[in-house]
Structures are given as C-alpha cells and as structure tokens.
Design a protein around this motif. Sequence first.
Motif, PDB file in Angstrom:
ATOM      1  N   TYR A 249       0.831  -1.201   0.000  1.00 36.42           N
ATOM      2  CA  TYR A 249       0.000   0.000   0.000  1.00 36.42           C
ATOM      3  C   TYR A 249       0.870   1.258   0.000  1.00 36.42           C
ATOM      4  N   VAL A 250       1.870   1.270   0.869  1.00 38.26           N
ATOM      5  CA  VAL A 250       2.755   2.431   0.971  1.00 38.26           C
ATOM      6  C   VAL A 250       3.527   2.618  -0.340  1.00 38.26           C
ATOM      7  N   LEU A 251       4.014   1.515  -0.896  1.00 39.64           N
ATOM      8  CA  LEU A 251       4.790   1.593  -2.135  1.00 39.64           C
ATOM      9  C   LEU A 251       3.928   2.084  -3.298  1.00 39.64           C
ATOM     10  N   ALA A 252       2.676   1.627  -3.352  1.00 38.94           N
ATOM     11  CA  ALA A 252       1.768   2.076  -4.419  1.00 38.94           C
ATOM     12  C   ALA A 252       1.525   3.584  -4.319  1.00 38.94           C
ATOM     13  N   ILE A 253       1.327   4.076  -3.101  1.00 36.89           N
ATOM     14  CA  ILE A 253       1.106   5.517  -2.901  1.00 36.89           C
ATOM     15  C   ILE A 253       2.358   6.304  -3.280  1.00 36.89           C
ATOM     16  N   LEU A 254       3.518   5.818  -2.850  1.00 32.18           N
ATOM     17  CA  LEU A 254       4.779   6.492  -3.183  1.00 32.18           C
ATOM     18  C   LEU A 254       5.011   6.523  -4.693  1.00 32.18           C
ATOM     19  N   ARG A 255       4.796   5.386  -5.334  1.00 29.23           N
ATOM     20  CA  ARG A 255       5.079   5.302  -6.771  1.00 29.23           C
ATOM     21  C   ARG A 255       4.171   6.219  -7.587  1.00 29.23           C
ATOM     22  N   THR A 256       2.866   6.181  -7.312  1.00 29.42           N
ATOM     23  CA  THR A 256       1.941   6.988  -8.107  1.00 29.42           C
ATOM     24  C   THR A 256       2.192   8.490  -7.895  1.00 29.42           C
ATOM     25  N   ALA A 257       2.514   8.866  -6.666  1.00 31.52           N
ATOM     26  CA  ALA A 257       2.804  10.282  -6.400  1.00 31.52           C
ATOM     27  C   ALA A 257       4.145  10.676  -7.027  1.00 31.52           C
ATOM     28  N   ALA A 258       5.141   9.806  -6.909  1.00 30.05           N
ATOM     29  CA  ALA A 258       6.456  10.098  -7.495  1.00 30.05           C
ATOM     30  C   ALA A 258       6.357  10.217  -9.013  1.00 30.05           C
ATOM     31  N   TYR A 259       5.507   9.392  -9.631  1.00 27.43           N
ATOM     32  CA  TYR A 259       5.321   9.496 -11.081  1.00 27.43           C
ATOM     33  C   TYR A 259       4.830  10.890 -11.453  1.00 27.43           C
ATOM     34  N   GLN A 260       3.862  11.395 -10.705  1.00 28.83           N
ATOM     35  CA  GLN A 260       3.311  12.726 -11.004  1.00 28.83           C
ATOM     36  C   GLN A 260       4.371  13.818 -10.831  1.00 28.83           C
ATOM     37  N   ILE A 261       5.179  13.689  -9.772  1.00 24.24           N
ATOM     38  CA  ILE A 261       6.221  14.692  -9.509  1.00 24.24           C
ATOM     39  C   ILE A 261       7.290  14.671 -10.598  1.00 24.24           C
ATOM     40  N   LEU A 262       7.693  13.480 -11.004  1.00 21.56           N
ATOM     41  CA  LEU A 262       8.813  13.326 -11.939  1.00 21.56           C
ATOM     42  C   LEU A 262       8.424  13.551 -13.391  1.00 21.56           C
ATOM     43  N   PHE A 263       7.203  13.157 -13.774  1.00 24.49           N
ATOM     44  CA  PHE A 263       6.882  13.091 -15.194  1.00 24.49           C
ATOM     45  C   PHE A 263       5.708  13.969 -15.649  1.00 24.49           C
ATOM     46  N   LEU A 264       4.910  14.492 -14.726  1.00 19.60           N
ATOM     47  CA  LEU A 264       3.752  15.297 -15.138  1.00 19.60           C
ATOM     48  C   LEU A 264       3.960  16.764 -14.776  1.00 19.60           C
ATOM     49  N   ASP A 265       3.938  17.606 -15.797  1.00 19.58           N
ATOM     50  CA  ASP A 265       4.105  19.043 -15.556  1.00 19.58           C
ATOM     51  C   ASP A 265       2.808  19.704 -15.094  1.00 19.58           C
ATOM     52  N   LYS A 266       1.665  19.085 -15.434  1.00 18.72           N
ATOM     53  CA  LYS A 266       0.380  19.734 -15.152  1.00 18.72           C
ATOM     54  C   LYS A 266      -0.083  19.542 -13.702  1.00 18.72           C
ATOM     55  N   VAL A 267       0.614  18.687 -12.949  1.00 15.49           N
ATOM     56  CA  VAL A 267       0.236  18.465 -11.550  1.00 15.49           C
ATOM     57  C   VAL A 267       1.271  19.131 -10.646  1.00 15.49           C
ATOM     58  N   PRO A 268       0.886  20.136  -9.858  1.00 16.27           N
ATOM     59  CA  PRO A 268       1.837  20.745  -8.921  1.00 16.27           C
ATOM     60  C   PRO A 268       2.331  19.708  -7.917  1.00 16.27           C
ATOM     61  N   LYS A 269       3.588  19.810  -7.546  1.00 17.32           N
ATOM     62  CA  LYS A 269       4.146  18.851  -6.593  1.00 17.32           C
ATOM     63  C   LYS A 269       3.351  18.849  -5.292  1.00 17.32           C
ATOM     64  N   SER A 270       2.944  20.023  -4.839  1.00 18.42           N
ATOM     65  CA  SER A 270       2.200  20.116  -3.571  1.00 18.42           C
ATOM     66  C   SER A 270       0.903  19.314  -3.643  1.00 18.42           C
ATOM     67  N   ALA A 271       0.239  19.328  -4.805  1.00 18.68           N
ATOM     68  CA  ALA A 271      -1.017  18.588  -4.960  1.00 18.68           C
ATOM     69  C   ALA A 271      -0.763  17.079  -4.918  1.00 18.68           C
ATOM     70  N   ALA A 272       0.292  16.636  -5.587  1.00 16.18           N
ATOM     71  CA  ALA A 272       0.628  15.201  -5.583  1.00 16.18           C
ATOM     72  C   ALA A 272       0.960  14.724  -4.179  1.00 16.18           C
ATOM     73  N   VAL A 273       1.738  15.515  -3.444  1.00 16.64           N
ATOM     74  CA  VAL A 273       2.127  15.144  -2.077  1.00 16.64           C
ATOM     75  C   VAL A 273       0.898  15.142  -1.162  1.00 16.64           C
TER      76      VAL A 273
END
Length: 350
Positions: A56-80
Amino acid sequence: SNIVLNKEIEKNREKLSGRDIGFISEIVYGTVTWKLTIDSVIEMHSKIKLKKISPYVLAILRTAAYQILFLDKVPKSAAVNEAVNLSKKYAYRSTGFINAILRKIEKDDLEKLENLPIKERICKRYSMPMWLLEELEEEYDLEQIEEIAIQNNKVPELTIRINSLKTTKEELKAKLAKEGIEAVDAKLKDFLVVKGIKDISHLPLFQNGYFTFQDQAAGLAAILVQAKPGEKVLDACSAPGGKTTYLAERMGDKGSINAWDLHAHRAKLIQEASDRLGIHIIQTEEKDSRVLDKKLIQTYDKILLDVPCMGIGVIRRKPDIKWTHTKDEIKEITELQFNILHTCANYLKQ
C-alpha cells in the motif's frame, strides 16, 4: 493492467468524467511503465529498502512520485497532499514517512541516473529490466537498445479498425465527428487514429459494431494471411479475437473460420466480439492447438497462428509485461510455440 483498469473504470463510470478517466489511466499506465525509474529515485531518498515497504505504501509512493517526476500539469504540492490523504486511509502509520520521501523527490533526480554505468543507466533511466537488456544485446548494440527503451515508454496512439461489413471509413469519420471525436487516416486503409481521447468504448458506435480497437501491427498479421471469400480458415490461438474478426471482415463474411482457444472463457470473448461486429462465419471452440486432431489433416486453405509469446513487442500498450515476465520463461514458451506450429502445419492443404 488494461483488464484490471478497465474493470475498475466500468465499476465507477457514473462517478467519473472523461477527464477523470484520462487522468486515472495516465497515472496507472505511467507508474507501471516507469516503475524501475521511480523505484530508483525512491531508493535515493529512503533508508528503508523497497522490499521492506508495504504494498500500500509503495503504491502511494510510486503513483505520487510518477506525477512529480513526469507530469508538468500536476503541482508537486497537490501530488504530495493527495498521497498523504491516501495514506491516512490505507497506511495511517506511514503518513509521515510518505510525506518525507515525496517532499525530497525532484525532477532533477532523473538527471542523477544519467551518471550511472551505461547498462545500469539504460535500465534505471528508461525503466527496462536488466534481463531484457541482456537478451536484446544478442541482436543490438547498446545505442540501439537505448532507443528501443525510449520508444517502449512512449504513449501509444489509439487506433481503431473500421468494420467494413457495416460502414466505410468516411462514414465512420463523420459519425465520430458528430460525437466530437476527431479521427484521421492511419497507415493501413482499414484503420483510423483517434486524436485527443483515450476512452470511446462507451459509444453506441462501438457497442453496435461499427469499429473495434486494434493496433495496426496486429491488423497487418491478418492482412498477410490473404484469406479470400469462400475459403476455409483456421485461427488456432484466437482469443480475444481481434485478428480473427479482421480475417472475417476481409473475407466479406463468406467462407468459414474455426477459432480455437485453450480456455472456454477466452473462447467466449471471440464469440462476443464476433456477435458485436455482426460476423457469422466464425465458429469458436475450446481446443488445445498442441494436440493433433487427425480428422482435420489437410483441411484448411489458410492458417493463422498468433502463438502465446512474451509480449515484448506490445510493451507500450501493456507495460506490466516488463515486470511479470522473466528470462526463465523464454525456453518454455519457445518450445510451446514450436509444438503448436509443428501440430497445426498438418492442417494446411498441400
């Protein structure tokens, strides 16, 4: 991954807008595609080894990290913040850990992977398992393998095949345009590329069989069979039926096609696809293509064998293949392929 994702979307479709579905799909496929790269970045910032982190923790980390690393349209603060909210529901004791790791992750972390030795760099920067790289080394140099890895991570086009038994290319393009959907000619004449949208399976046009989803490469395999109206054709590894139904369409629904699959539930998928497209010449059967049926020797004019395989050629559309297969499977699946080919060759007319 596509089957699981589609099932979840259908279960919740009434609550989701088209935009929601597109975003969910992007996160799921993106995270699975870039899993090794994401894990490499998480490891830079975590004192706990990945294998000791709960799923569960790894899934949450991975999906949020994907947004931070690869998506420009999602602010980091929103992903976190969204990851922290998820952790409160699924991993309450790890909320602080998740928050701390994600706040450390930056897009610049990807550049740090560029400094690794070349083979490790290709694997970690472009999310390619090492066993696959080493297999490809038998055919390609490292520069070519890096290009393959890059191409495997690109989002595939959405291509659809026009059902020539029900409509024409121009008619279907016009009907899609009325739904606000732009479709342009693909390289193969019976195919269209759909622009700017990834989910059109809910349209009555699909449900009524005016088109089906298929990659052009898969369509090309059916074209190469050159099945003609009135011929007797065998598709011995048929499910879910994309190539089988294309054979039938190219035959003008005249002649006969025997469509086999080892499992009854998969043979049912062929029948469902055939019914939706208005095809009548396909007879489905639960049958093991490795076992010789002497009654069928020299029976068929044409045979298509889409034998079970590792699926490496469709990684862009099914990225989980990178993580669910291993090198050890190659010998076993090659023997299976040969057995099917050796058996089914007996069924072709001389």
